[in-house]
Write a protein that holds these residues in place. Sequence first.
Motif, short mmCIF file in Angstrom:
data_model
loop_
_atom_site.label_atom_id
_atom_site.label_comp_id
_atom_site.label_asym_id
_atom_site.label_seq_id
_atom_site.Cartn_x
_atom_site.Cartn_y
_atom_site.Cartn_z
N ASN A 1 -1.10 6.65 4.34
CA ASN A 1 0.23 6.06 4.06
C ASN A 1 0.71 6.24 2.80
O ASN A 1 0.52 7.12 1.98
N GLU A 2 1.04 4.91 2.30
CA GLU A 2 1.51 4.73 1.01
C GLU A 2 0.30 5.15 -0.11
O GLU A 2 -0.86 5.12 0.41
N ALA A 3 0.48 5.07 -1.44
CA ALA A 3 -0.62 5.37 -2.24
C ALA A 3 -1.59 4.38 -2.38
O ALA A 3 -1.28 2.98 -2.23
N ASP B 1 3.70 2.86 -7.56
CA ASP B 1 4.55 2.67 -6.61
C ASP B 1 5.23 3.82 -6.07
O ASP B 1 6.47 4.23 -6.33
N LYS B 2 4.56 4.58 -5.02
CA LYS B 2 5.00 5.84 -4.53
C LYS B 2 4.39 6.34 -3.09
O LYS B 2 3.50 5.50 -2.84
N SER B 3 4.87 7.37 -2.68
CA SER B 3 4.27 7.78 -1.48
C SER B 3 2.94 8.15 -1.70
O SER B 3 2.52 8.53 -3.07
N GLY B 4 1.85 8.24 -0.90
CA GLY B 4 0.54 8.51 -1.13
C GLY B 4 0.48 9.87 -1.53
O GLY B 4 -0.47 10.60 -2.08
N THR B 5 1.29 10.77 -0.88
CA THR B 5 1.30 12.32 -1.06
C THR B 5 1.91 12.63 -2.36
O THR B 5 1.86 13.77 -2.76
N GLU B 6 2.63 11.85 -3.02
CA GLU B 6 3.25 12.21 -4.35
C GLU B 6 2.36 12.08 -5.34
O GLU B 6 1.79 10.94 -5.44
N ARG C 1 -4.82 11.75 -1.51
CA ARG C 1 -4.38 10.48 -1.64
C ARG C 1 -5.35 9.12 -1.89
O ARG C 1 -5.07 8.09 -2.07
N LYS D 1 3.38 -2.00 9.93
CA LYS D 1 2.27 -1.62 9.02
C LYS D 1 0.94 -1.91 9.64
O LYS D 1 0.18 -1.19 9.68
#
Length: 171
Positions: free
Chosen positions: A75-77, A118-123, A71, A25
């Motif tokens: 990376n992540e959300a 708590d999710k992927s940034g693109t979701e 997003r 990371k």
Amino acid sequence: MKKIFVLTLIVGLFTAMTSSAQEDKSKRASPPAAAKETLASGATVSINYSQPSVKGRKIGGEIAPYGKVWRTGANEATIFEVSKDVKVEGKALPKGKYALHSIPGENEWTIIFNKKWDKSGTEYNAADDALSVKVKPGKAASATEKMTFKIEKSGKVSLLWGSVVVPFTVK
């Protein structure tokens, strides 16, 4: 003795995998960052995000395209958290954690607080939105290569990136 050896081996592998994931990371092209401030009202606002770089690209074009849900990071959300109920641009937002999305625009940005954090940034699913507000972007005093959030005690939150500043107020 054999059980102790197997247990030690499993713990060692788990520790090595966890350390490796943490190292990965920090070595990403868009490194993790955070902004946190306790406002005059007593509410604490924190934003945990990854910092994409401009790298000569055009915001609104090649990166963070205008008119599309983005997003608001990499990376992540991006996680926006408030310790108390607050008002964002005068609209109520209950205390809690949210994924921060946005819809960039040349003359207006929509800032979106999504309940599924708590999710992927693109979701993204609009049905999970807790709040969205429209704000006016401005021209930054100086260019910022890596996207950065700043939070002031007054409640002014600013997204700084390239030559753009996108402010919104949390009270």
